[in-house]
Design an enzyme around this catalytic site. Structure first.
Site, PDB file in Angstrom:
ATOM      1  CG  ASP A 135      -1.910   1.196   1.195  1.00  0.00           C
ATOM      2  OD1 ASP A 135      -2.508   1.453   0.143  1.00  0.00           O
ATOM      3  OD2 ASP A 135      -2.022   1.883   2.230  1.00  0.00           O
ATOM      4  CB  CYS A 189     -17.033  -4.205 -16.203  1.00  0.00           C
ATOM      5  SG  CYS A 189     -15.920  -3.840 -14.859  1.00  0.00           S
ATOM      6  CB  CYS A 192     -21.796  -4.742 -15.118  1.00  0.00           C
ATOM      7  SG  CYS A 192     -22.135  -4.381 -13.397  1.00  0.00           S
ATOM      8  CB  CYS A 195     -19.325   0.084  -9.214  1.00  0.00           C
ATOM      9  SG  CYS A 195     -18.623   0.099 -10.854  1.00  0.00           S
ATOM     10  CB  CYS A 199     -20.614   5.820  -6.458  1.00  0.00           C
ATOM     11  SG  CYS A 199     -19.659   7.112  -5.636  1.00  0.00           S
ATOM     12  CB  CYS A 215     -13.939   8.884  -2.971  1.00  0.00           C
ATOM     13  SG  CYS A 215     -13.867   7.216  -2.330  1.00  0.00           S
ATOM     14  CB  CYS A 242     -17.229   4.256   1.274  1.00  0.00           C
ATOM     15  SG  CYS A 242     -18.609   4.038   0.126  1.00  0.00           S
TER      16      CYS A 242
HETATM   17  C1  B12 Z   1      -4.711   6.460  -3.243  1.00  0.00           C
HETATM   18  C2  B12 Z   1      -5.464   5.207  -2.861  1.00  0.00           C
HETATM   19  C3  B12 Z   1      -6.811   5.330  -2.520  1.00  0.00           C
HETATM   20  C4  B12 Z   1      -7.585   6.629  -2.748  1.00  0.00           C
HETATM   21  C5  B12 Z   1      -7.892   6.764  -4.260  1.00  0.00           C
HETATM   22  C6  B12 Z   1      -8.502   5.478  -4.857  1.00  0.00           C
HETATM   23  C7  B12 Z   1      -8.249   5.249  -6.337  1.00  0.00           C
HETATM   24  N1  B12 Z   1      -9.169   4.548  -6.963  1.00  0.00           N
HETATM   25  O1  B12 Z   1      -7.271   5.681  -6.899  1.00  0.00           O
HETATM   26  C8  B12 Z   1      -8.834   6.411  -1.819  1.00  0.00           C
HETATM   27  C9  B12 Z   1      -8.546   7.012  -0.453  1.00  0.00           C
HETATM   28  C10 B12 Z   1     -10.132   6.980  -2.348  1.00  0.00           C
HETATM   29  C11 B12 Z   1      -8.839   4.885  -1.724  1.00  0.00           C
HETATM   30  C12 B12 Z   1      -9.984   4.177  -1.416  1.00  0.00           C
HETATM   31  C13 B12 Z   1     -10.021   2.791  -1.325  1.00  0.00           C
HETATM   32  N2  B12 Z   1      -8.968   1.965  -1.311  1.00  0.00           N
HETATM   33 CO1  B12 Z   1      -7.152   2.537  -1.762  1.00  0.00          CO
HETATM   34  N3  B12 Z   1      -5.388   2.891  -2.373  1.00  0.00           N
HETATM   35  C14 B12 Z   1      -4.815   3.953  -2.845  1.00  0.00           C
HETATM   36  C15 B12 Z   1      -3.370   3.647  -3.296  1.00  0.00           C
HETATM   37  C16 B12 Z   1      -2.404   4.151  -2.219  1.00  0.00           C
HETATM   38  C17 B12 Z   1      -2.990   4.240  -4.662  1.00  0.00           C
HETATM   39  C18 B12 Z   1      -4.051   4.028  -5.767  1.00  0.00           C
HETATM   40  C19 B12 Z   1      -3.678   4.713  -7.071  1.00  0.00           C
HETATM   41  O2  B12 Z   1      -2.604   4.519  -7.608  1.00  0.00           O
HETATM   42  N4  B12 Z   1      -4.573   5.576  -7.585  1.00  0.00           N
HETATM   43  C20 B12 Z   1      -4.333   6.323  -8.795  1.00  0.00           C
HETATM   44  C21 B12 Z   1      -5.340   5.924  -9.880  1.00  0.00           C
HETATM   45  C22 B12 Z   1      -5.065   6.682 -11.158  1.00  0.00           C
HETATM   46  O3  B12 Z   1      -5.183   4.544 -10.054  1.00  0.00           O
HETATM   47  P1  B12 Z   1      -6.228   3.643 -10.853  1.00  0.00           P
HETATM   48  O4  B12 Z   1      -7.549   4.299 -10.925  1.00  0.00           O
HETATM   49  O5  B12 Z   1      -6.175   2.254 -10.309  1.00  0.00           O
HETATM   50  O6  B12 Z   1      -5.576   3.623 -12.325  1.00  0.00           O
HETATM   51  C23 B12 Z   1      -4.442   2.833 -12.550  1.00  0.00           C
HETATM   52  C24 B12 Z   1      -4.802   1.471 -13.120  1.00  0.00           C
HETATM   53  O7  B12 Z   1      -6.207   1.273 -13.066  1.00  0.00           O
HETATM   54  C25 B12 Z   1      -4.188   1.472 -14.500  1.00  0.00           C
HETATM   55  N5  B12 Z   1      -5.127   1.120 -15.554  1.00  0.00           N
HETATM   56  C26 B12 Z   1      -6.129   1.818 -16.069  1.00  0.00           C
HETATM   57  N6  B12 Z   1      -6.702   1.087 -17.035  1.00  0.00           N
HETATM   58  C27 B12 Z   1      -6.025  -0.076 -17.115  1.00  0.00           C
HETATM   59  C28 B12 Z   1      -6.214  -1.194 -17.932  1.00  0.00           C
HETATM   60  C29 B12 Z   1      -5.339  -2.294 -17.782  1.00  0.00           C
HETATM   61  C30 B12 Z   1      -5.527  -3.467 -18.680  1.00  0.00           C
HETATM   62  C31 B12 Z   1      -4.278  -2.271 -16.817  1.00  0.00           C
HETATM   63  C32 B12 Z   1      -3.346  -3.418 -16.649  1.00  0.00           C
HETATM   64  C33 B12 Z   1      -4.136  -1.128 -16.004  1.00  0.00           C
HETATM   65  C34 B12 Z   1      -5.020  -0.070 -16.176  1.00  0.00           C
HETATM   66  O8  B12 Z   1      -3.597   2.733 -14.767  1.00  0.00           O
HETATM   67  C35 B12 Z   1      -3.653   3.559 -13.640  1.00  0.00           C
HETATM   68  C36 B12 Z   1      -2.241   3.927 -13.197  1.00  0.00           C
HETATM   69  O9  B12 Z   1      -1.644   2.918 -12.409  1.00  0.00           O
HETATM   70  C37 B12 Z   1      -3.401   2.078  -3.380  1.00  0.00           C
HETATM   71  C38 B12 Z   1      -2.085   1.383  -2.993  1.00  0.00           C
HETATM   72  C39 B12 Z   1      -1.044   1.494  -4.086  1.00  0.00           C
HETATM   73  N7  B12 Z   1       0.197   1.742  -3.691  1.00  0.00           N
HETATM   74  O10 B12 Z   1      -1.339   1.329  -5.261  1.00  0.00           O
HETATM   75  C40 B12 Z   1      -4.552   1.696  -2.412  1.00  0.00           C
HETATM   76  C41 B12 Z   1      -5.494   0.548  -2.847  1.00  0.00           C
HETATM   77  C42 B12 Z   1      -5.865   0.785  -4.281  1.00  0.00           C
HETATM   78  N8  B12 Z   1      -6.681   0.753  -2.019  1.00  0.00           N
HETATM   79  C43 B12 Z   1      -7.258  -0.328  -1.665  1.00  0.00           C
HETATM   80  C44 B12 Z   1      -8.498  -0.398  -0.964  1.00  0.00           C
HETATM   81  C45 B12 Z   1      -8.855  -1.723  -0.316  1.00  0.00           C
HETATM   82  C46 B12 Z   1      -9.351   0.714  -0.900  1.00  0.00           C
HETATM   83  C47 B12 Z   1     -10.821   0.772  -0.442  1.00  0.00           C
HETATM   84  C48 B12 Z   1     -11.654  -0.465  -0.803  1.00  0.00           C
HETATM   85  C49 B12 Z   1     -10.858   1.034   1.092  1.00  0.00           C
HETATM   86  C50 B12 Z   1     -12.267   1.287   1.630  1.00  0.00           C
HETATM   87  N9  B12 Z   1     -13.135   0.307   1.726  1.00  0.00           N
HETATM   88  O11 B12 Z   1     -12.587   2.401   2.010  1.00  0.00           O
HETATM   89  C51 B12 Z   1     -11.315   2.033  -1.198  1.00  0.00           C
HETATM   90  C52 B12 Z   1     -11.823   1.692  -2.608  1.00  0.00           C
HETATM   91  C53 B12 Z   1     -12.126   2.878  -3.467  1.00  0.00           C
HETATM   92  C54 B12 Z   1     -12.056   2.518  -4.962  1.00  0.00           C
HETATM   93  N10 B12 Z   1     -13.185   2.180  -5.543  1.00  0.00           N
HETATM   94  O12 B12 Z   1     -10.958   2.563  -5.545  1.00  0.00           O
HETATM   95  C55 B12 Z   1      -6.536  -1.549  -2.190  1.00  0.00           C
HETATM   96  C56 B12 Z   1      -7.297  -2.098  -3.403  1.00  0.00           C
HETATM   97  C57 B12 Z   1      -7.178  -3.591  -3.608  1.00  0.00           C
HETATM   98  C58 B12 Z   1      -7.846  -4.019  -4.884  1.00  0.00           C
HETATM   99  N11 B12 Z   1      -8.317  -5.258  -4.906  1.00  0.00           N
HETATM  100  O13 B12 Z   1      -7.896  -3.278  -5.861  1.00  0.00           O
HETATM  101  C59 B12 Z   1      -5.107  -0.948  -2.537  1.00  0.00           C
HETATM  102  C60 B12 Z   1      -4.391  -1.591  -3.708  1.00  0.00           C
HETATM  103  C61 B12 Z   1      -4.266  -1.097  -1.234  1.00  0.00           C
HETATM  104  C62 B12 Z   1      -3.741  -2.524  -1.037  1.00  0.00           C
HETATM  105  N12 B12 Z   1      -2.439  -2.693  -0.940  1.00  0.00           N
HETATM  106  O14 B12 Z   1      -4.477  -3.484  -0.971  1.00  0.00           O
HETATM  107  N13 B12 Z   1      -7.632   4.362  -2.001  1.00  0.00           N
HETATM  108  S1  SF4 Z   2     -20.029  -3.465 -10.443  1.00  0.00           S
HETATM  109 FE1  SF4 Z   2     -18.563  -2.156 -11.491  1.00  0.00          FE
HETATM  110  S2  SF4 Z   2     -16.615  -3.237 -11.286  1.00  0.00           S
HETATM  111 FE2  SF4 Z   2     -18.224  -4.748 -10.822  1.00  0.00          FE
HETATM  112  S3  SF4 Z   2     -18.631  -5.740 -12.794  1.00  0.00           S
HETATM  113 FE3  SF4 Z   2     -20.099  -4.058 -12.592  1.00  0.00          FE
HETATM  114  S4  SF4 Z   2     -19.086  -2.348 -13.646  1.00  0.00           S
HETATM  115 FE4  SF4 Z   2     -17.506  -3.867 -13.236  1.00  0.00          FE
HETATM  116  S1  SF4 Z   3     -15.706   4.008  -2.077  1.00  0.00           S
HETATM  117 FE1  SF4 Z   3     -15.788   6.032  -3.058  1.00  0.00          FE
HETATM  118  S2  SF4 Z   3     -16.132   5.542  -5.216  1.00  0.00           S
HETATM  119 FE2  SF4 Z   3     -16.718   3.706  -4.071  1.00  0.00          FE
HETATM  120  S3  SF4 Z   3     -18.916   3.954  -3.686  1.00  0.00           S
HETATM  121 FE3  SF4 Z   3     -17.851   4.791  -1.911  1.00  0.00          FE
HETATM  122  S4  SF4 Z   3     -17.751   6.976  -2.392  1.00  0.00           S
HETATM  123 FE4  SF4 Z   3     -18.145   5.939  -4.322  1.00  0.00          FE
END
Ligand code: B12
Ligand code: SF4
Ligand code: SF4
Length: 315
Positions: A135, A189, A192, A195, A199, A215, A242
């Protein structure tokens, strides 16, 4: 059995549910753009750590010079189904996200990763360099996990494994070992959009971004100031984190529960008494939640959350 297989077998023995390997190459152009656009659009809110170390987050070799492979691991945190009836209380309660109903995963997983690296060191010989990450390290964990075949990235932005669902913690060992990479899996997905509709704040945008500013997970865990007045009512009774976009996902529906018996789970932490939260002192907070992710939040912020939940419950 080759080295990679031995490592994966040991990871499963240690209680990880998923293990895969990717090479240490940087993010591709699309992934890089997805991250830099997210930052440029201000979607990181006040999470400055997401703006820092961008070179490392996009290129694992900047994190460990000798890196050649990344061992990606997943731990299922879907809560066990408890026989115990939910506590019925006349007092108002606030909900806690599933991940925070366990002991702090950062510490637990790091411990398991150390056992795994000790094992690897014992069989890989000299020249084994590594860095363990859970993380907080500047690494694009979901992108790497997808590359290593652990799952696919859903519209809720979670790494989803088709069998285990979206509730999976991610962790990595960045290593100097050259290991054969796994193939990404083909799952999506499809049509679907559950999500996006579920939200409560519209934080998930149809063009595939999560705007952290909106969020509830960000607001209740990362954000340290007073809540924006338009968003406060939408927080509802969510005291910490959440799970709406995670639990509504069809891939969650038949997901098995966490099987790791060593990962301490607290059934009573699903809902917490809001008046009791407001009555906590630094001392009692430390004693009650010493091993919990809740302890990462300053107590005054947890109380801010509790007050908002109480106001929302009162309507
Ligand atoms: C910042 C962060 C948050 C922020 C921002 C979340 C976000 N979506 O970015 C906040 C505080 C909101 C958050 C919330 C949560 N988080 Co958080 N968070 C992080 C953190 C530190 C960085 C995430 C990040 O890089 N965000 C930047 C955006 C741009 O990333 P992204 O949307 O995923 O986009 C990337 C990929 O999707 C990729 N991409 C896009 N399209 C495609 C297509 C393909 C084919 C591929 C390969 C890649 C790809 O490119 C982007 C650049 O890397 C990670 C840990 C880490 N070091 O990675 C944990 C992490 C993502 N969090 C985690 C968790 C558990 C949560 C929560 C469920 C906690 C909760 N219940 O409250 C929520 C879920 C919210 C959600 N729906 O994402 C887990 C997720 C595990 C998983 N199975 O995905 C992580 C990985 C921590 C861990 N080590 O387990 N989080
Ligand atoms: S709920 Fe969201 S992440 Fe899950 S299958 Fe549907 S579109 Fe994909
Ligand atoms: S974790 Fe964030 S993005 Fe996911 S439902 Fe809750 S408010 Fe929306």
């Amino acid at each position: 059995m080759g080295l990679a297989e031995e490592i994966k077998q040991k990871a499963f023995q240690l209680g990880f549910d998923l293990a895969g390997i990717t090479d240490a190459s940087p993010l591709d152009n699309d992934q890089f753009k997805s991250l830099t656009d997210w930052l440029a659009f201000g979607c990181a809110g006040r999470m400055d750590y997401m703006r820092n170390n961008l070179d490392k987050r996009t290129n694992p070799i900047k994190l460990l010079k000798s890196a050649r492979s990344i061992i990606c691991l997943g731990l299922n945190y879907n809560p066990p189904k408890t026989q115990k009836k939910a506590t019925i209380s006349a007092d108002p309660m606030g909900t806690v996200a599933n991940y925070a109903r366990y002991e702090d995963y950062h510490l637990f997983i790091k411990q398991q990763l150390r056992k795994l690296t000790n094992f690897i060191a014992s069989i890989a010989g000299t020249g084994f360099r590594f860095k363990i990450c859970v993380d907080s390290a500047p690494l694009a964990e979901r992108t790497l996990a997808a590359r290593a075949g652990l799952g696919f990235i859903g519209k809720n932005r979670m790494l989803i494994n088709p069998q285990l669902g979206p509730q999976i913690f991610l962790a990595e060992i960045v290593t100097s070992l050259k290991l054969p990479p796994d193939e990404p899996i083909k799952a999506v997905c499809s049509n679907c959009n559950k999500c996006l509709t579920a939200c409560p704040t519209g934080a998930l945008t149809p063009d595939g971004r999560l705007d952290a500013n909106k969020c509830i997970s960000y607001l209740t865990i990362e954000y340290k100031a007073e809540f924006p007045p338009d968003l406060a009512p939408k927080i509802g009774a969510r005291l910490f984190g959440c799970d709406e976009c995670v639990l509504v996902c069809p891939f969650h529906k038949n997901a098995p529960s966490c099987q790791n018996k060593h990962f301490t789970f607290y059934p009573d932490r699903a809902k917490l008494n809001l008046h009791e939260i407001l009555a906590l002192t630094e001392e009692s907070f430390g004693a009650k939640f010493a091993d919990s992710p809740l302890k990462r939040l300053p107590l005054d912020c947890l109380k801010r959350n509790a007050k908002t939940c109480l106001a929302n419950i009162a309507g």
